[in-house]
Design an enzyme around this catalytic site. Sequence first.
Site, PDB file in Angstrom:
ATOM      1  N   CYS B  89     -24.515  -6.349 -69.190  1.00 20.86           N
ATOM      2  CA  CYS B  89     -23.379  -6.969 -69.848  1.00 20.86           C
ATOM      3  C   CYS B  89     -22.776  -8.065 -68.955  1.00 20.86           C
ATOM      4  O   CYS B  89     -23.428  -9.086 -68.732  1.00 20.86           O
ATOM      5  CB  CYS B  89     -22.375  -5.883 -70.253  1.00 20.86           C
ATOM      6  SG  CYS B  89     -21.299  -6.337 -71.611  1.00 20.86           S
ATOM      7  N   HIS B 197     -25.566  -1.389 -72.991  1.00 21.68           N
ATOM      8  CA  HIS B 197     -25.212  -0.530 -71.864  1.00 21.68           C
ATOM      9  C   HIS B 197     -26.077   0.721 -71.790  1.00 21.68           C
ATOM     10  O   HIS B 197     -25.745   1.752 -72.374  1.00 21.68           O
ATOM     11  CB  HIS B 197     -23.749  -0.077 -72.004  1.00 21.68           C
ATOM     12  CG  HIS B 197     -22.741  -1.145 -71.769  1.00 21.68           C
ATOM     13  ND1 HIS B 197     -22.141  -1.345 -70.541  1.00 21.68           N
ATOM     14  CD2 HIS B 197     -22.225  -2.076 -72.599  1.00 21.68           C
ATOM     15  CE1 HIS B 197     -21.281  -2.354 -70.641  1.00 21.68           C
ATOM     16  NE2 HIS B 197     -21.307  -2.817 -71.871  1.00 21.68           N
ATOM     17  N   GLU B 199     -26.260   2.735 -69.352  1.00 22.10           N
ATOM     18  CA  GLU B 199     -25.522   3.795 -68.632  1.00 22.10           C
ATOM     19  C   GLU B 199     -24.611   4.589 -69.567  1.00 22.10           C
ATOM     20  O   GLU B 199     -24.083   5.636 -69.174  1.00 22.10           O
ATOM     21  CB  GLU B 199     -24.722   3.195 -67.464  1.00 22.10           C
ATOM     22  CG  GLU B 199     -23.420   2.494 -67.840  1.00 22.10           C
ATOM     23  CD  GLU B 199     -23.594   1.091 -68.416  1.00 22.10           C
ATOM     24  OE1 GLU B 199     -24.751   0.701 -68.712  1.00 22.10           O
ATOM     25  OE2 GLU B 199     -22.570   0.393 -68.561  1.00 22.10           O
TER      26      GLU B 199
END
Lengths: 72, 220
Positions: B89, B197, B199
Site C-alpha cells: 500500500c 494488504h 498482512e
Amino acid sequence: MPRVEVLDSQGRAIKDMLHQQGKDLIDCRMGKYIELEVKAHSKEEALREAKVIAEEVLCNPLIETFEMEIRS
Amino acid sequence: MSKARVGVVRFPGTNCDHDIWSAVEMVGLKPVWLWHRDRVDLDGIQAVIIPGGFSYGDYLRCGALAARSPVMQDIVPAAQKGLPTLGVCNGFQILCESGLLPGALLRNEKLNFIDRWVGLIKAEGHSPFAPEASKGDQIRLPVAHGEGRYFITEDGLKGLQDQEQIWWRYEENINGSVDGIAGVTNSNKNVAGLMPHPERAMAAWMGGDQGVSFFSRLGL
C-alpha cells in the site's frame, strides 16, 4: 500540474460540481502551488537552486510537469 | 539455526507496522524495526518490508517524502543489489517514488476511499513474496486506499508486459489502475509492490488466510 495524459480525478470532480451549478466550463485541472524561499546571490542562482529542488523532490516527472517563476 | 530477520520500516504516519510485525512473527520469522531517521546496516536482514499507512501525512505526494528519508539511502542500494523488498500500500507508493519500482499511484478514479476485500489474479511476474503462486491463481485480500490507481505510460506498460513485471491484477478494476494492475515487481524480480494488504489476511478469523504465503517463504 498533472500531465495531460494522466486522469486528474480531482479536477474532474471539481468540473462536474461546477457543471451541476450551471457553469459552462470546458475543463478543470488541479495542481499544486509551492513557494520556496532560497538564499542566493542572484536571480539566476535562485532559479537554479529552485529547479534542482523541483526536479529532485517537488515534481514527479512521470505524472506531473512544473513551471517556475521568481519573485524577489 | 537462528530465525531469518525481516526489517520492517517505520515512517511518521506508518500505521500498518504492527500488523506486518505480527504477520512476520506468525510465520516464524524475526521482525526488526527500521526507523526512518536511521542509517541502517542491513547485514543479516533477509528481507525488508515497507508497511502501509499515511507516511508524512501523504504530504506533497503519497510516499514522496518517505522515499527521501535517511533509511532509504541504505534500503535502495541493498534492494538494487538483490535484497527481497516488499512495499504494501503506502509501501508500494514509497517504492515507486524511490525509483525501485516503475510507475506511480494516483488518486482512485472515483475519488472514494475503497475499503473491502477484492479478488486478485496472479499475472506473469514473480517475487520472493508468495513465490509459489502461479499465473492465473485467484486469491482474495483486503484493500484500504484512496490513492491506489496505478499509472504508467504506454511505453512503460509495454515494458512491464515484456519483462513480466506485472505481479497481480484486480479481478475487477476498482480504482482505474492501468491494465487493472494491483502489484508489480522490478525487472530483477526481488522488489515487489502491492496495494492490497496480505498482512490482513493471515487467518480465517481475519476474513481469509491467503496473505500467509506472502511472508511464509522468506528466509528459505
